[in-house]
Design a protein around this motif. Sequence first.
Motif, short mmCIF file in Angstrom:
data_model
loop_
_atom_site.label_atom_id
_atom_site.label_comp_id
_atom_site.label_asym_id
_atom_site.label_seq_id
_atom_site.Cartn_x
_atom_site.Cartn_y
_atom_site.Cartn_z
N PHE A 127 0.84 -1.19 0.00
CA PHE A 127 0.00 0.00 0.00
C PHE A 127 0.88 1.25 0.00
O PHE A 127 1.84 1.35 0.76
N LEU A 128 0.51 2.21 -0.85
CA LEU A 128 1.26 3.45 -0.96
C LEU A 128 0.34 4.64 -0.74
O LEU A 128 -0.83 4.50 -0.41
N PHE A 129 0.91 5.82 -0.94
CA PHE A 129 0.17 7.07 -0.89
C PHE A 129 0.17 7.63 -2.31
O PHE A 129 0.71 7.01 -3.22
N ASP A 130 -0.43 8.78 -2.53
CA ASP A 130 -0.51 9.34 -3.88
C ASP A 130 0.85 9.23 -4.59
O ASP A 130 1.86 9.70 -4.07
N ASN A 131 0.84 8.62 -5.77
CA ASN A 131 2.08 8.32 -6.47
C ASN A 131 1.87 8.58 -7.96
O ASN A 131 0.90 8.10 -8.54
N PRO A 132 2.77 9.33 -8.61
CA PRO A 132 2.54 9.68 -10.02
C PRO A 132 2.74 8.54 -11.00
O PRO A 132 2.28 8.63 -12.14
N ARG A 133 3.41 7.44 -10.58
CA ARG A 133 3.70 6.37 -11.52
C ARG A 133 3.16 5.01 -11.10
O ARG A 133 3.00 4.12 -11.94
N ILE A 134 2.89 4.85 -9.81
CA ILE A 134 2.43 3.56 -9.32
C ILE A 134 0.96 3.69 -8.91
O ILE A 134 0.64 4.46 -8.00
N PRO A 135 0.06 2.94 -9.54
CA PRO A 135 -1.36 3.05 -9.19
C PRO A 135 -1.66 2.41 -7.84
O PRO A 135 -0.84 1.63 -7.32
N PRO A 136 -2.79 2.70 -7.24
CA PRO A 136 -3.16 2.06 -5.97
C PRO A 136 -3.18 0.54 -6.11
O PRO A 136 -3.62 -0.01 -7.13
N ALA A 137 -2.71 -0.13 -5.06
CA ALA A 137 -2.68 -1.60 -5.09
C ALA A 137 -4.08 -2.20 -5.03
O ALA A 137 -4.26 -3.38 -5.32
N VAL A 138 -5.07 -1.40 -4.65
CA VAL A 138 -6.44 -1.91 -4.60
C VAL A 138 -7.08 -1.92 -5.98
O VAL A 138 -8.22 -2.36 -6.12
N ALA A 180 -14.79 -2.57 14.29
CA ALA A 180 -14.47 -3.88 14.84
C ALA A 180 -12.97 -3.95 15.04
O ALA A 180 -12.21 -3.31 14.29
N PRO A 181 -12.50 -4.68 16.04
CA PRO A 181 -11.06 -4.71 16.32
C PRO A 181 -10.19 -5.06 15.12
O PRO A 181 -9.10 -4.50 14.96
N LEU A 182 -10.66 -5.97 14.26
CA LEU A 182 -9.85 -6.38 13.12
C LEU A 182 -10.00 -5.47 11.91
O LEU A 182 -9.31 -5.66 10.90
N ARG A 183 -10.88 -4.46 11.98
CA ARG A 183 -11.11 -3.61 10.82
C ARG A 183 -10.90 -2.12 11.13
O ARG A 183 -11.05 -1.28 10.26
N MET A 184 -10.55 -1.80 12.35
CA MET A 184 -10.52 -0.40 12.75
C MET A 184 -9.35 0.37 12.15
O MET A 184 -9.29 1.59 12.25
N HIS A 185 -8.41 -0.32 11.48
CA HIS A 185 -7.32 0.40 10.83
C HIS A 185 -7.83 1.31 9.72
O HIS A 185 -7.11 2.20 9.27
N HIS A 186 -9.08 1.13 9.28
CA HIS A 186 -9.67 2.01 8.27
C HIS A 186 -10.18 3.34 8.84
O HIS A 186 -10.48 4.25 8.08
N LEU A 187 -10.31 3.45 10.15
CA LEU A 187 -11.10 4.51 10.76
C LEU A 187 -10.29 5.76 11.07
O LEU A 187 -9.59 5.84 12.09
N ARG A 209 -0.12 9.97 6.90
CA ARG A 209 -0.71 10.14 5.58
C ARG A 209 -1.97 9.30 5.51
O ARG A 209 -2.20 8.44 6.37
N LEU A 210 -2.77 9.53 4.49
CA LEU A 210 -3.90 8.65 4.21
C LEU A 210 -3.52 7.76 3.05
O LEU A 210 -3.32 8.23 1.93
N ASP A 211 -3.39 6.47 3.33
CA ASP A 211 -3.00 5.55 2.26
C ASP A 211 -4.23 4.81 1.75
O ASP A 211 -5.36 5.27 1.90
N GLU A 212 -4.04 3.65 1.18
CA GLU A 212 -5.11 2.95 0.48
C GLU A 212 -6.14 2.31 1.41
O GLU A 212 -7.20 1.88 0.95
N ILE A 213 -5.85 2.23 2.69
CA ILE A 213 -6.84 1.68 3.62
C ILE A 213 -7.27 2.69 4.67
O ILE A 213 -8.30 2.50 5.32
N GLY A 214 -6.49 3.75 4.87
CA GLY A 214 -6.83 4.71 5.90
C GLY A 214 -5.60 5.41 6.43
O GLY A 214 -4.62 5.59 5.70
#
Length: 442
Positions: A127-138, A180-187, A209-214
Amino acid sequence: MNILFSMHGEAGHHLGTFRLARALASRGHRVTYLGLPRVRQLVEAQGFAFIAFAEDLFTTSGAAQQSPAAAAALFRRYTTAIVDGRLDACLRSARPDLLLCDAFLWYVALRAQRLGLPTIGISTSLFLFDNPRIPPAVTSIRPGRGVLSALRISLAWKMMHLRHLVTKRLASRLVGAYRAPLRMHHLTDTFAWVARQSGVRLRRHVTHRLDEIGPHLILPELVLCPAAFQLPGPRPAERRHCGDFIDLQRQEPPLPFDPSGRTIIFCSLGTSAAAYRQARRFFAAVAEASALAPEWFFVLHISDPALIGALASSANLLVVPWISQLTLLRHAAVMVHHGGLNSIMECVHREVPMVILPCARDQPGNAVRAAHHQLALTADVRSITGDRLRRLIGEAMGDAALKRGLRRLKDQIEQERGLEQALAFIEGFTAGFTAGGNSDRP
């Protein structure tokens, strides 16, 4: 030196750390893991001490936690335990000189900052942050050359942030999604709340930073992936790649069958099959492919108890709830999987051609990278059929370009010497603290 690992509560996040942990232990460091009770057995089976956080919150049955009210109550109790001193007590109990913290567990890193504990991030994804050459991994975007590709990538990042606002921030506030404990990394909102409770002043692009999950804290960071697997393009300066993180000393039971004389096709959606909407289609396609190709022997790993009962083993199809993956890959002709980094890297190590059918998370981007480096054939899991899968497996088995790509990346990984560099960085990072006599750090 006492080193504390704290990883996200899924098995896949832990498996990639064991080689690094063993290497640290072999150099005289004491290694302990801190995490949710659900991974205790996995960690202790590898010979490492384990500290369970919030163990009292996970003693009730899973069924009782399925209702929205029960899930909301669990989340409130869990976040309270993070900031009321209980997580701090777990951190102190290991008497660590250094915390190696999963990037998903920003709340552990925030509390460590409150305690003055030196912390290095660990990322188990690309997972990265805004990148001019590499698209989001999602996404499944394959970058090209020129202005049009750059515009497409830029638009993909903007759309990703917009979807994050709608599907995560607003959905969390309105319907409690991801609470939820296993999903709160998005919040993002919970991230800001924990930071305030921990006395950490947040500044976007400085502290996080805000990356591809949060939210993603900006810390010195080790990436459990070789640099050679990433797509060409700029990378964050704070990130260091660990190369081949495959733990060849991982304790695995013997295979439940004799692999000799068989052309083995290993199929799996990893340890989180229940999370994928396409799981039933994937498993059904494997079963159909096995019926169409009696000359091959299919091993189908189904980690979800609710799904495994829907399929039965046959003469050339073995359905199992768990399998010794590293051991089985010694004998596999092809692996069909979802595109998890662990599976990709283990296939590279064993030089096993792949068919990747990405389902979610970073898997589309991992599949793009695997295809870019000529490691795998890819297809859309939403439309896969048994006949299409059978043909893809046959193509992968006979594709000389895939075999060359696997050998080439394996050689590049060895040349990176990523593990040695990671060890040197970890020991250098803490040298100032240990030299100052801080072995009694709380």
